[in-house]
Design a protein around this motif. Structure first.
Motif, mmCIF file in Angstrom:
data_model
loop_
_atom_site.group_PDB
_atom_site.id
_atom_site.type_symbol
_atom_site.label_atom_id
_atom_site.label_comp_id
_atom_site.label_asym_id
_atom_site.label_seq_id
_atom_site.Cartn_x
_atom_site.Cartn_y
_atom_site.Cartn_z
ATOM 1 N N PRO A 103 0.807 -0.870 -0.209
ATOM 2 C CA PRO A 103 0.269 -0.186 -0.098
ATOM 3 C C PRO A 103 0.937 1.518 0.011
ATOM 4 O O PRO A 103 0.617 2.561 -0.648
ATOM 5 N N GLN A 104 2.431 1.369 1.043
ATOM 6 C CA GLN A 104 2.612 2.239 0.558
ATOM 7 C C GLN A 104 3.425 2.189 -0.669
ATOM 8 O O GLN A 104 3.505 3.661 -0.940
ATOM 9 N N GLU A 105 3.675 1.474 -1.531
ATOM 10 C CA GLU A 105 4.189 1.873 -2.812
ATOM 11 C C GLU A 105 3.164 1.858 -3.668
ATOM 12 O O GLU A 105 3.419 3.115 -4.737
ATOM 13 N N VAL A 106 1.925 1.843 -3.452
ATOM 14 C CA VAL A 106 1.164 3.073 -4.445
ATOM 15 C C VAL A 106 0.449 3.332 -4.316
ATOM 16 O O VAL A 106 0.261 4.731 -4.948
ATOM 17 N N MET A 107 0.794 4.283 -2.793
ATOM 18 C CA MET A 107 0.076 5.782 -2.697
ATOM 19 C C MET A 107 1.201 6.804 -3.597
ATOM 20 O O MET A 107 0.937 7.769 -4.008
ATOM 21 N N GLU A 108 2.760 6.299 -2.908
ATOM 22 C CA GLU A 108 4.050 6.878 -3.299
ATOM 23 C C GLU A 108 3.953 6.989 -5.171
ATOM 24 O O GLU A 108 4.284 8.155 -5.677
ATOM 25 N N HIS A 109 3.987 5.964 -5.428
ATOM 26 C CA HIS A 109 3.787 6.035 -7.400
ATOM 27 C C HIS A 109 2.610 6.693 -7.546
ATOM 28 O O HIS A 109 2.815 7.374 -8.522
ATOM 29 N N TYR A 110 0.788 6.052 -6.884
ATOM 30 C CA TYR A 110 -0.006 7.393 -7.513
ATOM 31 C C TYR A 110 0.459 9.015 -7.386
ATOM 32 O O TYR A 110 -0.104 9.731 -8.076
#
Length: 420
Positions: A103-110
């Motif tokens: 979830p952290q990677e998804v948030m930072e990428h978006y």
């Protein structure tokens, strides 16, 4: 054999083995990304035909270094997830994208690519047009909480509440303004057989009642803003007896009297804050003039100002001591120092030494002294001859000066003691 496995664009004949777009309506039509984005058409193929991405989504949209290895397939799943689950549900979005993304990677990428990146800057304007105005602001808008939330109750004792007929939990009084206002709507009822005239008449009654309620609230607000309740209970006198935080100057009192007409537009607290701000402005202007004086004298640091002030006080004290010494020296020198104030005035040469001392001590010019002396001696001679005379002394001669001059003339023998 390797050449046989390669794929080529049917329009520009470039190699498209890594990525190509296949038309779903035309057979054997595969285009490279450049020709597909330019809308190339060949044979029966048209640019609005459906297409299929051939590669399985293994290529990257943003570049492997900037994107952290996000493939086009993952980008597509991410956009589907943001549309399905909504912004902020990062755990559900990560599960939709795949187990390889947290979830952290998804948030930072978006956030970095789709909001703060070039795509976000191009799609999200700095100033959003037609933004809906927030009417729930506390400044008194149509939906402001200040119009719906009740005011805090008055801070008064139980005995004072009984004296006023005040009900703190309801913030009402037993006797309100226009006590019979409720009779306008107490008997109203809506019936199905009412015609248009009766309905409008009932609406007019409700509107009149609402206006009376607003007038009641307005009067309560005025009583609170101008502290009328403490004034009625006599609490304002106790507050006035308490020492104020700041002493009010005479100029400020006069200004308060001149600005009395503003009382009807400002509450008591606003008026006090207004004069408090005026006082702060005056203090700041004084401080600015002091700093400008320091700057004119070459002082650029506050540490140097203390030395400058100490030196200035020493200079002023030295100047005062010098003036005192000069005055003492003038008295010791006698005539020169004693007559320095009147020696250049007309008529000085007509006076004797004792008269010069007298004029210098009473700060009277020689010409005026000679005039007063002449009038007094003339009146004295007329009285001795029995001629009635009326005193014609000048207006600048008060009783103290007249008495000193009479005593001097008597001691000098110009007139007798009986006359004085």
């Amino acid at each position: 054999m390797a050449e046989l496995g390669k794929k080529y664009c049917v329009y520009c004949l470039a190699e498209v083995s890594s990525l190509r777009f296949r038309c779903t309506e035309c057979a054997d039509i595969e285009l490279c990304p450049e020709c597909f984005s330019a809308g190339a058409e060949i044979g029966p193929h048209r640019r609005w035909h459906g297409y299929q991405l051939v590669d399985g989504g293994r290529f990257t949209l943003w570049g492997a270094e900037a994107e952290g290895g996000w493939s086009s397939r993952e980008e597509q799943l991410l956009l589907d997830a943001i549309e399905q689950f909504g912004f902020g549900n990062w755990e559900d979005m990560a599960a939709h994208v795949g187990a390889s993304r947290t979830p952290q990677e998804v948030m930072e990428h978006y956030v970095s690519m789709y909001i703060h990146g070039n795509l976000g800057k191009a799609c999200i304007p700095d100033i959003i047009p037609n933004r809906v105005t927030d009417h729930t602001c506390p400044s008194g808008g149509p939906l402001s909480p200040s119009l719906t939330m009740p005011l805090p109750p008055l801070d008064i004792s139980v005995a004072e509440q009984q004296q006023l007929g005040y009900m703190p939990l309801r913030d009402d009084y037993e006797l309100e303004y226009d006590q019979d206002a409720e009779t306008l709507i107490s008997g109203l009822s809506v019936n199905y057989d009412d015609d248009d005239v009766e309905i409008e008449l009932k609406r007019a009654h409700v509107d009149m009642y609402v206006r009376k309620l607003k007038e009641r609230q307005r009067r309560k607000n005025i009583a609170r803003d101008y502290n009328l309740v403490p004034a009625f209970l006599g609490k304002d006198r106790k507050d006035k007896e308490k020492p104020s935080k700041r002493k009010i100057t005479k100029e400020e009192k006069e200004l308060r009297l001149k600005l009395r007409s503003l009382y009807q537009f400002m509450s008591c607290k606003e008026f006090d804050d207004f004069f408090e701000n005026l006082h702060k402005e005056k203090v700041l202007r004084t401080k600015i003039r002091e700093l400008q004086r320091y700057r004119r004298n070459g002082i650029t640091k506050m540490e140097e100002s203390a030395e400058y002030e100490a030196a200035r006080h020493k200079r002023e004290k030295r100047k005062e001591n010098k003036n005192i010494t000069t005055a003492k020296r003038g008295k010791e020198d006698g005539k020169d120092g004693e007559f320095a104030a009147i020696e250049n005035l007309p008529g000085f040469e007509l006076l004797s030494d004792r008269e010069k001392v007298l004029c210098s001590s009473i700060n009277l010019s020689p010409a005026r002294y000679v005039t007063v002396k002449t009038i007094i001696i003339k009146d004295h001679l007329q009285k001795r001859q029995g001629i009635p005379s009326k005193s014609r002394l000048p207006s600048y001669l008060d009783k103290v000066l007249k008495k000193r001059i009479l005593n001097f003339l008597t001691e000098s023998g110009w007139i007798s003691r009986d006359a004085s």
